[in-house]
Scaffold this motif. Structure first.
Motif, PDB file in Angstrom:
ATOM      1  N   ALA A  21      32.610  -6.814  25.541  1.00 46.50           N
ATOM      2  CA  ALA A  21      34.067  -6.590  25.480  1.00 46.50           C
ATOM      3  C   ALA A  21      34.381  -5.361  24.635  1.00 46.50           C
ATOM      4  N   LYS A  22      33.646  -5.180  23.557  1.00 51.58           N
ATOM      5  CA  LYS A  22      33.870  -4.012  22.692  1.00 51.58           C
ATOM      6  C   LYS A  22      33.555  -2.717  23.435  1.00 51.58           C
ATOM      7  N   TYR A  24      33.411  -2.219  26.670  1.00 54.71           N
ATOM      8  CA  TYR A  24      34.371  -2.051  27.772  1.00 54.71           C
ATOM      9  C   TYR A  24      35.710  -1.540  27.228  1.00 54.71           C
ATOM     10  N   ALA A  25      36.195  -2.167  26.156  1.00 51.87           N
ATOM     11  CA  ALA A  25      37.493  -1.773  25.597  1.00 51.87           C
ATOM     12  C   ALA A  25      37.461  -0.325  25.113  1.00 51.87           C
ATOM     13  N   ALA A  26      36.341   0.068  24.506  1.00 51.18           N
ATOM     14  CA  ALA A  26      36.214   1.451  24.021  1.00 51.18           C
ATOM     15  C   ALA A  26      36.290   2.426  25.194  1.00 51.18           C
ATOM     16  N   MET A  28      37.529   1.971  28.258  1.00 54.44           N
ATOM     17  CA  MET A  28      38.849   1.958  28.913  1.00 54.44           C
ATOM     18  C   MET A  28      39.885   2.704  28.080  1.00 54.44           C
ATOM     19  N   ARG A  29      39.816   2.484  26.765  1.00 58.04           N
ATOM     20  CA  ARG A  29      40.801   3.134  25.882  1.00 58.04           C
ATOM     21  C   ARG A  29      40.680   4.653  25.962  1.00 58.04           C
ATOM     22  N   ILE A  46      38.883   3.030  17.803  1.00 56.98           N
ATOM     23  CA  ILE A  46      37.540   2.521  18.134  1.00 56.98           C
ATOM     24  C   ILE A  46      36.681   2.449  16.875  1.00 56.98           C
TER      25      ILE A  46
ATOM     26  N   THR B  13      43.145  -1.184  22.066  1.00 54.43           N
ATOM     27  CA  THR B  13      41.697  -1.425  22.154  1.00 54.43           C
ATOM     28  C   THR B  13      41.383  -2.845  21.679  1.00 54.43           C
ATOM     29  N   MET B  16      42.779  -5.542  24.053  1.00 54.38           N
ATOM     30  CA  MET B  16      41.957  -5.618  25.263  1.00 54.38           C
ATOM     31  C   MET B  16      40.674  -6.409  24.991  1.00 54.38           C
ATOM     32  N   MET B  17      40.052  -6.122  23.849  1.00 53.41           N
ATOM     33  CA  MET B  17      38.797  -6.792  23.506  1.00 53.41           C
ATOM     34  C   MET B  17      39.025  -8.288  23.248  1.00 53.41           C
ATOM     35  N   MET B  20      39.803 -10.130  26.466  1.00 54.20           N
ATOM     36  CA  MET B  20      38.617 -10.258  27.317  1.00 54.20           C
ATOM     37  C   MET B  20      37.707 -11.386  26.822  1.00 54.20           C
ATOM     38  N   ILE B  21      37.506 -11.444  25.508  1.00 51.93           N
ATOM     39  CA  ILE B  21      36.637 -12.493  24.941  1.00 51.93           C
ATOM     40  C   ILE B  21      37.245 -13.874  25.198  1.00 51.93           C
TER      41      ILE B  21
END
Lengths: 171, 123
Positions: A21-22, A24-26, A28-29, A46, B13, B16-17, B20-21
């Motif tokens: 998730a980390k 992916y989020a990085a 996408m951001r 990030i 960010t 989103m994380m 998702m989790i």
């Protein structure tokens, strides 16, 4: 008492998902950053929220690749880090070849010859070539060091943070 | 009925994380807010079962939002977990004085987050 196999498996699974998730989020951001300022903000977010440092600097590489000039920073004194000379900083040579460098856990050795501890040097790649270096300084006190997931996030920074440096890459 | 979690952070960010989790590991419903002020109005409307809120945010920080939520009758007993960058005693104490139930430090660990929320909401 040690955890049961089922509990260990659940822990591992949740941990893996959290790491994914980390990353992916990085990605996408950074990919969704609307302009250069937003991309720099994404780098700060990030570093602070996913890696665990609020001391960051971005240095641009000069054309001769002999010096790096401070381009943007957050949480560090810019007057202390205005320029980095490649000949004085051996670790930078590896970074200029496109490879990130990380400080080893429990090692007292900083990556640059500054008073502030440096934990990561991340090349920012544009068309495969480094155009800048992101420097991560002091980590949060409760963080023991750069972990495997942090390295993956740094790889995302390396490949997707170009638009924070080169405005023409912004959407 | 799925338990509802209000996620509050000015960082997209982080939101989103977290989302998702929680969506992958639990059946909780997630709603989001971008700062403390937004969080209060969202909480009043959404009546979440738990609030997971960052401390440092524009307009209104997490401590202040937590205090104000405690003055709302409908939110006075809602578990509030603050997300902090610091685990130092003083900082944690300030969080508890604002009325939070618990705290978790950044960067968030997926397993710790799920375990902590499940301790309040069940699986």
């Amino acid at each position: 008492m040690s955890d049961s196999p089922v509990k260990c498996e659940r822990k591992h699974s949740a941990q893996t998902l959290g790491d994914q998730a980390k990353v992916y989020a990085a990605r996408m951001r950074l990919q969704n950053a609307v302009d250069q300022a937003d991309a720099l903000d994404a780098v700060r977010e990030i570093a602070g929220n996913l890696i665990g440092t609020e001391e960051i600097a971005v240095f641009k590489i000069d054309k001769k690749r002999s010096e790096l000039w401070l381009y943007w920073s957050f949480g560090v004194d810019p007057s202390k880090h205005s320029v980095l000379e490649v000949r004085r900083e051996p670790k930078l040579k590896q970074v200029l070849n496109g490879k990130p460098v990380f400080r080893l856990r429990l090692s007292g050795e900083s990556l640059l010859s500054t008073d502030d501890p440096v934990n990561a040097l991340i090349p920012v790649l544009v068309d495969g070539c480094p155009c800048a270096v992101i420097v991560l300084f002091r980590l949060f006190p409760h963080k023991v060091g750069i972990e495997p997931v942090d390295r993956e996030i740094c790889e995302v920074l390396s490949n997707c943070a170009g638009r924070a440096i080169e405005p023409y890459l912004a959407r | 009925m799925a338990k509802k979690v209000l996620l509050v952070d000015d960082s997209t960010t982080t939101l989103m994380m977290e989302e998702m989790i929680l969506k992958q590991r639990t059946n909780y419903e997630c709603v989001t807010a971008k700062d403390g002020m937004d969080a209060i109005s969202r909480a009043v409307v959404e009546a979440p079962d738990l609030v997971l809120m960052d401390v440092v945010m524009p307009r209104m920080n997490g401590f202040e939002a937590c205090k104000r939520m405690r003055t709302e009758k409908s939110l006075s007993k809602t578990p509030i977990i603050l997300v902090t960058t610091r685990g130092e005693e003083e900082y944690v104490e300030a969080g508890f004085q604002s009325g939070c139930n618990d705290y978790i430090t950044k960067p968030i660990n997926g397993f710790e987050l799920v375990t902590l929320l499940q301790s309040y909401l069940g699986e």
